[in-house]
Structures are given as C-alpha cells and as structure tokens.
Motif scaffolding. Structure first.
Motif, PDB file in Angstrom:
ATOM      1  N   LEU A  58      95.971 -21.867 -56.218  1.00  0.00           N
ATOM      2  CA  LEU A  58      94.660 -21.366 -56.027  1.00  0.00           C
ATOM      3  C   LEU A  58      93.952 -21.115 -57.180  1.00  0.00           C
ATOM      4  N   ILE A  59      92.468 -21.425 -56.840  1.00  0.00           N
ATOM      5  CA  ILE A  59      91.238 -21.067 -57.758  1.00  0.00           C
ATOM      6  C   ILE A  59      90.913 -19.654 -57.324  1.00  0.00           C
ATOM      7  N   HIS A  60      91.315 -18.679 -58.135  1.00  0.00           N
ATOM      8  CA  HIS A  60      90.934 -17.238 -57.527  1.00  0.00           C
ATOM      9  C   HIS A  60      90.807 -16.316 -58.808  1.00  0.00           C
ATOM     10  N   GLY A 363      98.248 -17.211 -69.788  1.00  0.00           N
ATOM     11  CA  GLY A 363      97.202 -17.858 -68.831  1.00  0.00           C
ATOM     12  C   GLY A 363      97.451 -18.054 -67.549  1.00  0.00           C
ATOM     13  N   LYS A 364      96.369 -18.371 -66.844  1.00  0.00           N
ATOM     14  CA  LYS A 364      96.521 -18.906 -65.387  1.00  0.00           C
ATOM     15  C   LYS A 364      95.857 -20.066 -65.061  1.00  0.00           C
ATOM     16  N   ILE A 365      95.902 -20.767 -64.110  1.00  0.00           N
ATOM     17  CA  ILE A 365      95.293 -21.979 -63.869  1.00  0.00           C
ATOM     18  C   ILE A 365      93.730 -21.760 -63.844  1.00  0.00           C
ATOM     19  N   THR A 366      93.251 -20.925 -63.076  1.00  0.00           N
ATOM     20  CA  THR A 366      92.009 -20.683 -62.849  1.00  0.00           C
ATOM     21  C   THR A 366      91.312 -20.474 -64.112  1.00  0.00           C
ATOM     22  N   THR A 367      91.949 -20.106 -65.417  1.00  0.00           N
ATOM     23  CA  THR A 367      90.930 -20.128 -66.699  1.00  0.00           C
ATOM     24  C   THR A 367      91.283 -21.071 -67.400  1.00  0.00           C
ATOM     25  N   PHE A 368      91.905 -22.255 -66.963  1.00  0.00           N
ATOM     26  CA  PHE A 368      92.275 -23.223 -68.079  1.00  0.00           C
ATOM     27  C   PHE A 368      91.354 -23.622 -68.865  1.00  0.00           C
TER      28      PHE A 368
END
Length: 528
Positions: A58-60, A363-368
């Motif tokens: 998810l991009i959330h 970190g999380k994938i949305t803020t990479f």
C-alpha cells in the motif's frame, strides 16, 4: 539516457557504497546517482527479497497512526501518495478502502474526525475524499455479514512493492550506478577520508574497492551490519516486528479494498490481489529469530482467518490459504509496549568523524523517496555535491507513457489509455497478457516484446510466460533464479501449478549460468 544492463564488475573506487537492496537502499542509490555521484549498490540476496517485497503493498498515509498522534508521519506519507502515483502509474494506482462500521469498536464520530484529518492533512489532486456509504445497497456490502449496514470509504494507493524496488535500481543504473545482487559487503574498514571495503559474491569470490562514504541501508540487518562488518558502535536500537499475510481465493468481485477493525484495536486489510485472489494482512509480532528465516506462524494464520471472518459472510478458513509470506520490519524502538504502536517513521544517523557513514533506521515504503532525498541531502555537504533534490516530479522507469498516449492527465486514466494503445498495436496478443505486461513494464514494454527470437515473444515456457520476458528479466532486471521471476519480478507463481513452475525452473537452469547456483543458495518459496 543509456539503457542500463546489470554490471557484474564493481569499480575499484566509488563515491558511495550503499549496502542493502531494499526500497531504501535502491532509492538512496537512485537519488545519489542522479546527483552525479559514482554509486555502487550491493545486496546479499536478490532485490526486494526481504522486507521490501513482503509489505501489504500500500501507498498510504496510515489512517491508524492518527490514534498514536503520529501527525507528522501521516502528513508526510499523505503528501507522498500522489507524487508516487504520478511517477509510475503502471505499478501504482488509486484504491478505495471501505471500513464497515462496528459500533463495538471505534465510535462513528471518531472515525469521521479521523477521515476529515486524513482528507485535509495534505493536498490531493487525484485521490477522492472520504464519505459514508450504505452497505445495504453498495456493492461493497454484498460479501459482508448482514449486521453491517453502514460504512466509511476513503482513498489510498496500491503498489507492486518488489517492482518498485527494481525500478529504483534500474533508474540508479541508468544514471551510472553499479548494482550488484547476491553480493554481500563482508568487511568495511574506516579511514579518515575513505572506506576499505570487501565484497563477497554468491560463489565465494571476493572483491575489494574503496568508497568516500558508506550507506548502511541493510533494513532489519542494519544494527548487525554496523557491529559485525563496519566495526562501528550501534547508535540506534531496532525493534524487529514480523508482519505476515495470507492469500486466499477471491472473496469479492468489486475493486474496493476493506479495512477491518479488530477487538485488539488493531486493523487488517482485505485487498483485491492478482485478479483471482484476496490478500489479507497484516500481523504485528515481536521477532527474535534469524532475520532471513521469518515465516508465518500457525497462530498468525488463525488470527487473520478469524478476524476476516468477523466481517465476511463466507468465513475464511485455514484450508483456503493458498499462499502466505512474512517480512521483518526494522522499526525504531520507541519503548512502546504494543508492537502495533511502534512508530513507522525513520531516522538517519550521519557520522562524519572520519569517512562519512550514514545509517538508515526504520521507515515505510510510502516515504522511501523522501527518506532517500533526505539521505542524499545529508551526504551532499561532506561529499561536496552541488546538485540538489531532483526526484519529485521525475518518472520512474516505465512511468512515462507519453510516447503512447501524449501528455499525462491522470495516472489512473493514463494507464487505461496506455493499455488501449498497446492492445491496438498488438491485436494478436491475448488481452490479459497485454494488460499484465503493461502493468509490469509500462513504457518499457517494447523491450520485453522485442526480446524474443526475431522480435517475437518466443516459446511459451509456462502459461502466460514467454521466452522474451525471461530474456528481458535476465538482461535488464537482475533476475537470476526462478523465484526472482515468479515471486518478485512478478507473482506468476500464484497462477501456476507445480508442473508449470518446474518448467520455468528448468528453462532458467538451462539458459542462465547463475540459475542453478542461485537456486541452491536461496531458500525457495514455500507454499502453505
């Protein structure tokens, strides 16, 4: 820009060695290479083979983080959603989420306030706002138990997480970086102005190089890498939390996803997946075992089945689980008692007491992309880099569809126009194959369609998988094993039986010299 091809030869000297081929390492390598630095990225396994390929995809913004007062993280994540959606509309797209209202969980007024904040913490151009729906008449209510009559709907985005990592590595390579997979950094000795580095390939051969700076983006191995290989003190405690998911046959026909509230105050998602399936997850479990060996526990499977069955009219049973996967999240230890409450934000630690050392925690994938931009900004002064941030508004490989459809309008409608154009150009190809290739490769799809014998797709190795795509994945995307193809560059393994997967494995072993050794060295994908 020159079309990159995987390079097996690292240079003798580089500006920056990035350790870790997950989304943060690939994103940092891309950003630094785009600023003109000589970058080497090394990953001990395959790209996205651990945490970054085992997300909820998810991009959330993280709606539930509002309950933990993570307003800064939510705002930063919300702002990134549309930046990312526009950069790669083939692997990311808008997704509407339905939250059935259970009066025994959070009250309706609290949900409305949270959704109002979610709508307004960051600017939206593409994603529609939130609202209420009548589940008795809305299509999303049909698969749910009749006791749910009211729901809320809001927007976030979907991403093919493993392909996102690959696209960042591709862009890094196109901008001059060297990307080395199945190549570990086993020793890093720090000097005043450079690092003396030793890399070991999968076959055991070692190479030495020097670098002006070292980036530790090893994810859940970050603290271990510092202590065991970089001979540096650990500066930040990591809390390793396992998140597991199950994949079951499709539970509903519509294109919305669900967010379910659980009695333990956690949430799980039920998401349309690969056409024929529903993805359910995730769990949050403290993890203390070997990082690379994380697997779903029976208790996690039972938990996910039970919580989803609290909402669906048709229960989710253990026997329905078609596949499962787990990833270990390297979260910053904020001393929260509940693993679900541990912050998903990131921290960058830069040490310039000698040759620069930058370590990435959390970190999380949305803020990479923001993490990578900040990392490059932090490294620029000690490395005397003049060029500033550049990735916002820049397409990822395959994301620019203008050659097919003209100027971009909206990422979701742009992709559909692209599929129509591709179908028109290749009318003989099955519609499902055209859409899948469009999703996977976007504007680069011609590199696949032209990679077979005499510009054809070549032989069909397994249903829907042709020689041309395998040739492309090996030549351009660092695919070296069957798992690389069936479980990371695609999820075709979900759609194949054991005999079809075996045919792919046989083809790879007979055509790729690395395939046999890669299969022997890796832990093959297991089925539930």
């Amino acid at each position: 820009m020159t079309e990159p091809r995987p390079s097996p030869e690292p240079p003798a000297h580089c500006d920056v060695l990035v350790v870790g081929g997950g989304i943060n390492g690939a994103g940092i390598a891309r950003d630094l290479a785009g600023r003109g630095l000589r970058v080497v990225l090394c990953e001990k396994d395959d790209l996205a083979s651990h945490t970054s390929g085992a997300s909820t995809k998810l991009i959330h913004g993280g709606l539930r983080y509002l309950e933990y007062y993570e307003f800064g993280l939510v705002r930063k994540s919300l702002a990134e959603r549309e930046v990312l959606l526009k950069s790669a509309p083939h692997i990311m797209w808008p997704l509407r989420f339905v939250m059935p209202h259970d009066p025994g969980m959070r009250p309706a007024w609290m949900i409305r306030i949270g959704l109002f904040m979610y709508d307004h913490l960051a600017r939206r151009e593409v994603l529609p706002g939130s609202g209420s729906i009548d589940l008795r008449s809305h299509a999303a209510g049909k698969p749910l138990q009749r006791r749910f009559s009211r729901g809320f709907v809001y927007s976030d985005g979907w991403v093919d997480d493993a392909r996102l990592v690959v696209l960042n590595a591709l862009d890094a390579a196109a901008r001059g970086a060297t990307v080395l997979t199945r190549c570990a950094c086993i020793d890093a000795k720090r000097e005043a102005t450079q690092w003396q580095l030793t890399l070991r390939e999968a076959g055991g051969a070692t190479r030495r190089l020097t670098a002006r700076a070292l980036v530790n983006a090893a994810g859940p191995w970050a603290a271990q890498f510092l202590a065991e290989h970089a001979h540096a003190p650990k500066t930040r405690a990591l809390r390793l939390v396992k998140g597991s998911h199950i994949v079951v046959p499709r539970m509903f026909e519509h294109d919305h996803a669900y967010i379910f509230q659980n009695p333990d105050k956690r949430i799980i998602f039920a998401i349309p997946y690969e056409g024929a399936f529903t993805l359910i997850g995730t769990t949050d479990v403290e993890y203390r075992g070997p990082i690379g060996d994380a697997k779903i526990d029976e208790e996690e499977i039972v938990y996910l089945c039970e919580q989803a069955s609290r909402y669906f009219e048709r229960p989710v049973r253990r026997a329905d689980v078609h596949w499962s996967y787990s990833g270990v999240r390297p979260l910053i230890d904020d001393e929260s008692g509940n693993p679900a409450a541990v912050t998903r934000d990131y921290s960058l630690e830069l040490d310039t007491s000698a040759a620069p050392l930058l370590s990435v925690f959390g970190g999380k994938i949305t803020t990479f992309r923001k993490l990578a931009e900040e990392a490059a900004d932090r490294l620029s002064p000690p490395l005397a880099v003049a060029k500033g941030a550049w990735t916002e508004g820049t397409f990822l490989p395959g994301g620019d569809l203008s050659a097919w459809i003209g100027p971009p309008q909206r990422p979701d409608t742009d992709f559909e126009r692209f599929v129509q154009a591709l179908t028109k150009k290749h009318p003989a190809l099955p519609e499902a194959l055209v859409r899948r290739l469009a999703r996977a490769y976007g504007g680069r799809v011609s590199l696949v369609l032209d990679a077979g014998p005499a510009g054809t797709l070549g032989a069909e190795v397994a249903p829907g998988l042709f020689e041309a795509e395998l040739n492309y994945l090996h030549a351009h995307e660092w695919a070296r094993s069957t798992d690389d193809v069936l479980w990371r560059r695609s999820k075709l393994g979900l759609h194949m039986d054991a005999a079809a997967r075996a045919r792919v494995a046989d083809w790879c072993r007979s055509h790729w010299p690395e395939a046999a050794s890669a299969a022997a060295a890796s832990k093959e994908t297991t089925w539930s």
